[in-house]
Design a protein around this motif. Structure first.
Motif, PDB file in Angstrom:
ATOM      1  N   CYS A 145       0.855  -1.197   0.000  1.00 25.16           N
ATOM      2  CA  CYS A 145       0.000   0.000   0.000  1.00 25.16           C
ATOM      3  C   CYS A 145       0.887   1.241   0.000  1.00 25.16           C
ATOM      4  CB  CYS A 145      -0.902   0.013   1.238  1.00 25.16           C
ATOM      5  SG  CYS A 145      -2.050   1.407   1.263  1.00 25.16           S
ATOM      6  N   MET A 147      -0.049   4.258   1.026  1.00 23.47           N
ATOM      7  CA  MET A 147      -0.548   5.325   1.897  1.00 23.47           C
ATOM      8  C   MET A 147       0.316   5.574   3.135  1.00 23.47           C
ATOM      9  SD  MET A 147      -3.057   6.532   0.295  1.00 23.47           S
ATOM     10  CE  MET A 147      -2.924   5.981  -1.387  1.00 23.47           C
ATOM     11  N   GLY A 148       1.104   4.593   3.506  1.00 27.12           N
ATOM     12  CA  GLY A 148       2.093   4.801   4.567  1.00 27.12           C
ATOM     13  C   GLY A 148       1.555   5.133   5.947  1.00 27.12           C
ATOM     14  N   CYS A 149       0.406   4.606   6.333  1.00 27.03           N
ATOM     15  CA  CYS A 149      -0.109   4.857   7.686  1.00 27.03           C
ATOM     16  C   CYS A 149       0.896   4.309   8.717  1.00 27.03           C
ATOM     17  CB  CYS A 149      -1.480   4.214   7.870  1.00 27.03           C
ATOM     18  SG  CYS A 149      -2.703   4.870   6.712  1.00 27.03           S
ATOM     19  N   PHE A 151       0.795   2.963  11.594  1.00 28.95           N
ATOM     20  CA  PHE A 151       0.534   1.773  12.422  1.00 28.95           C
ATOM     21  C   PHE A 151       0.273   0.533  11.587  1.00 28.95           C
ATOM     22  CE2 PHE A 151      -3.051   4.477  11.600  1.00 28.95           C
ATOM     23  CZ  PHE A 151      -3.830   3.631  10.843  1.00 28.95           C
ATOM     24  N   CYS A 152       0.483   0.618  10.266  1.00 27.49           N
ATOM     25  CA  CYS A 152       0.030  -0.471   9.393  1.00 27.49           C
ATOM     26  C   CYS A 152       1.193  -1.157   8.687  1.00 27.49           C
ATOM     27  CB  CYS A 152      -0.958   0.069   8.369  1.00 27.49           C
ATOM     28  SG  CYS A 152      -1.467  -1.170   7.149  1.00 27.49           S
ATOM     29  N   SER A 154       1.133  -3.047   6.042  1.00 30.04           N
ATOM     30  CA  SER A 154       1.097  -2.898   4.575  1.00 30.04           C
ATOM     31  C   SER A 154       1.656  -1.540   4.176  1.00 30.04           C
ATOM     32  CB  SER A 154      -0.327  -3.004   4.035  1.00 30.04           C
ATOM     33  OG  SER A 154      -0.988  -4.104   4.565  1.00 30.04           O
ATOM     34  N   GLY A 155       1.346  -0.535   4.971  1.00 30.36           N
ATOM     35  CA  GLY A 155       1.785   0.827   4.667  1.00 30.36           C
ATOM     36  C   GLY A 155       3.291   0.959   4.764  1.00 30.36           C
ATOM     37  N   GLY A 194      -3.848  -3.124   1.196  1.00 32.30           N
ATOM     38  CA  GLY A 194      -4.018  -2.129   0.138  1.00 32.30           C
ATOM     39  C   GLY A 194      -5.131  -1.138   0.378  1.00 32.30           C
ATOM     40  N   GLU A 195      -5.072  -0.056  -0.400  1.00 35.55           N
ATOM     41  CA  GLU A 195      -6.098   0.986  -0.340  1.00 35.55           C
ATOM     42  C   GLU A 195      -6.974   0.822  -1.587  1.00 35.55           C
ATOM     43  OE1 GLU A 195      -7.471   3.531   1.528  1.00 35.55           O
ATOM     44  OE2 GLU A 195      -8.664   3.683  -0.286  1.00 35.55           O
ATOM     45  N   SER A 228      -8.860   4.926   3.478  1.00 33.35           N
ATOM     46  CA  SER A 228      -8.158   5.880   4.323  1.00 33.35           C
ATOM     47  C   SER A 228      -8.602   7.314   4.000  1.00 33.35           C
ATOM     48  CB  SER A 228      -6.654   5.724   4.125  1.00 33.35           C
ATOM     49  OG  SER A 228      -6.340   5.886   2.744  1.00 33.35           O
TER      50      SER A 228
HETATM   51 FE1  SF4 Z   1      -3.184   2.875   5.600  1.00 31.61          FE
HETATM   52 FE2  SF4 Z   1      -5.058   1.087   4.891  1.00 31.61          FE
HETATM   53 FE3  SF4 Z   1      -2.831   1.398   3.414  1.00 31.61          FE
HETATM   54 FE4  SF4 Z   1      -2.640   0.287   5.786  1.00 31.61          FE
HETATM   55  S1  SF4 Z   1      -3.731  -0.543   4.050  1.00 31.61           S
HETATM   56  S2  SF4 Z   1      -1.285   1.896   4.945  1.00 31.61           S
HETATM   57  S3  SF4 Z   1      -4.211   1.401   6.934  1.00 31.61           S
HETATM   58  S4  SF4 Z   1      -4.407   2.939   3.762  1.00 31.61           S
END
Ligand code: SF4
Ligand code: SAH
Length: 387
Positions: A145, A147-149, A151-152, A154-155, A194-195, A228
């Motif tokens: 993903c 988006m780089g959150c 706490f995640c 995948s990010g 993923g987003e 997100s």
């Molecule tokens: Fe953020 Fe969702 Fe991507 Fe994880 S999968 S980084 S929570 S957008």
């Protein structure tokens, strides 16, 4: 709606993801009768047969042509993991060797109680009864993903590549094939890796395939897209599916600074714009939005944060799912203690907000939906950091 705002669906990337009307066009080019279109589509989506050789009521000539044109399964199950409460996790391998995960969660399991508390507002007693055999599947929409959150998992790993609609839907076909007895697929949630709205065209096609009456035939209301907060794509989803697809928004903070810290996407689509998009999403009568809020110790778990969230959501037809953060290897953020989580929930409830706690028990699978990690990849990231 202006002409400009109408989105033109792009062409299918492979035969597997063609809709019946696209099969008709192709079959016309091949000088084959039109009725074969539905025959092929039903083989794929009703019977889960993607190998033309096994489509026994098609003439050999056509089966050969389909194989030659590349009709083949885009994914396989590399590993299956069963948990005691019936939850099942499948490791899916794509044609290029990349892997994603999907989880099948039976209604009535501990994981389902956590995930779906407060759902099904407009279900009848009858549909609730059949749902006791229902399984909800959580699927991935991208490899990694972007988006780089904070706490995640995948990010942290970053985006490896987009998934095609065929690959996305394959997870559902492979998942359905593992169901036993009277179990049936009752819902699909895009809460895996993923987003989904960052892969909009493939997502929209996957939704059309899953909901097509001659295919899997699942109603749009049984599909949930978790995001997100990509504002233009929330609007596109609203327009393309008239608000029938259930929307879950990962909010995680109701103030700008905290949200930006947790979710870089907040810089691109600030809270005010996201909330405006959420408010204009055409939620059907007797349904409501889901707001996801991952609780992170010391960051978004204070009394002030809870009050702020309640104020922000005031007047919105929504329920809140609180998710104490699951630990992620290599990340120092963690869940708050139990008392803080309960206080947070109580404040929201006192303010009249319907709030549910998704208490992930940290066991392998119940914790999986929503953070289907790139386990191998995440390790690689850490190793390379050390070099
Ligand atoms: Fe953020 Fe969702 Fe991507 Fe994880 S999968 S980084 S929570 S957008
Ligand atoms: N990208 C989409 C959908 C996949 S993530 C989104 O962000 O909404 C699904 C949910 O799992 C999101 O609400 C996300 O914030 C949550 N999540 C991700 N990592 C988590 C973690 N370590 N602990 C708890 N929830 C997490």
């Amino acid at each position: 709606m202006s002409l400009q705002s109408r989105s033109v669906p792009p062409q299918a990337q492979s035969l597997v993801e063609q809709l019946p009307e696209e099969w008709e066009l192709l079959l016309h080019e091949w000088s084959e009768p039109r009725y074969r279109a539905l025959q092929i589509f039903r083989w794929i989506y009703q019977r889960g047969v993607l190998n033309p050789e096994q489509m026994t009521d098609l003439p050999k000539r056509l089966r050969d042509k389909l194989a030659e044109a590349g009709l083949a399964p885009p994914a396989t199950v590399a590993k299956t993991q069963d948990s005691a409460d019936g939850t099942k996790k499948l490791l899916i391998e794509l044609a290029d060797g990349k892997q994603v995960e999907t989880v099948l969660i039976p209604r009535g399991s501990v994981a389902a109680e956590d995930l779906f508390a407060g759902d099904g507002d407009d279900e009848t007693a009858e549909s609730r009864a059949t749902d006791s055999q229902g399984v909800t599947q959580c699927i991935s929409s991208q490899v990694g993903c972007a988006m780089g959150c904070a706490f995640c998992a995948s990010g942290i790993a970053g985006l490896k590549r987009q998934m095609s609609a065929g690959e996305i839907v394959s997870q559902v076909l492979l998942g359905r094939a593992t169901l036993e007895g009277s179990a049936r697929l009752a819902g699909v949630v895009f809460m895996g890796m993923g987003e989904p709205l960052h892969n909009y065209d493939a997502l929209a096609r996957a939704i059309r395939l899953i909901s097509h009456p001659d295919g899997l035939g699942m109603s749009l209301r049984r599909l949930t897209v978790s995001t997100s907060g990509l504002v233009p794509e929330i609007d596109r989803l609203a327009r393309d599916f008239s608000g029938q697809v259930q929307l879950a928004v990962s909010l995680h903070a109701a103030d700008t600074d905290t949200r930006t810290r947790l979710m870089p996407v907040n810089k691109k689509y600030p809270l005010s714009e996201l909330l405006a998009a959420v408010r204009r999403y055409p939620v059907p009568r007797r349904r409501r939005l889901t707001i996801e809020y991952t609780l992170v110790r010391g960051l978004n778990d204070t009394e002030l944060a809870a009050k702020n969230l309640a104020r922000t959501l005031h007047g919105l037809r929504a329920k809140v799912n609180l998710i104490p953060m699951n630990p992620v290897a290599g990340v120092s953020l963690a869940a708050p203690d139990e008392a803080t989580v309960e206080r947070f929930q109580q404040i929201l409830r006192d303010e009249g907000i319907d709030t549910f706690l998704r208490r992930r028990r940290g066991d392998d699978i119940a914790a999986a939906c929503g953070q289907l990690a790139l386990h191998g990849e995440a390790r690689k990231v850490r190793t390379s950091e050390r070099v």
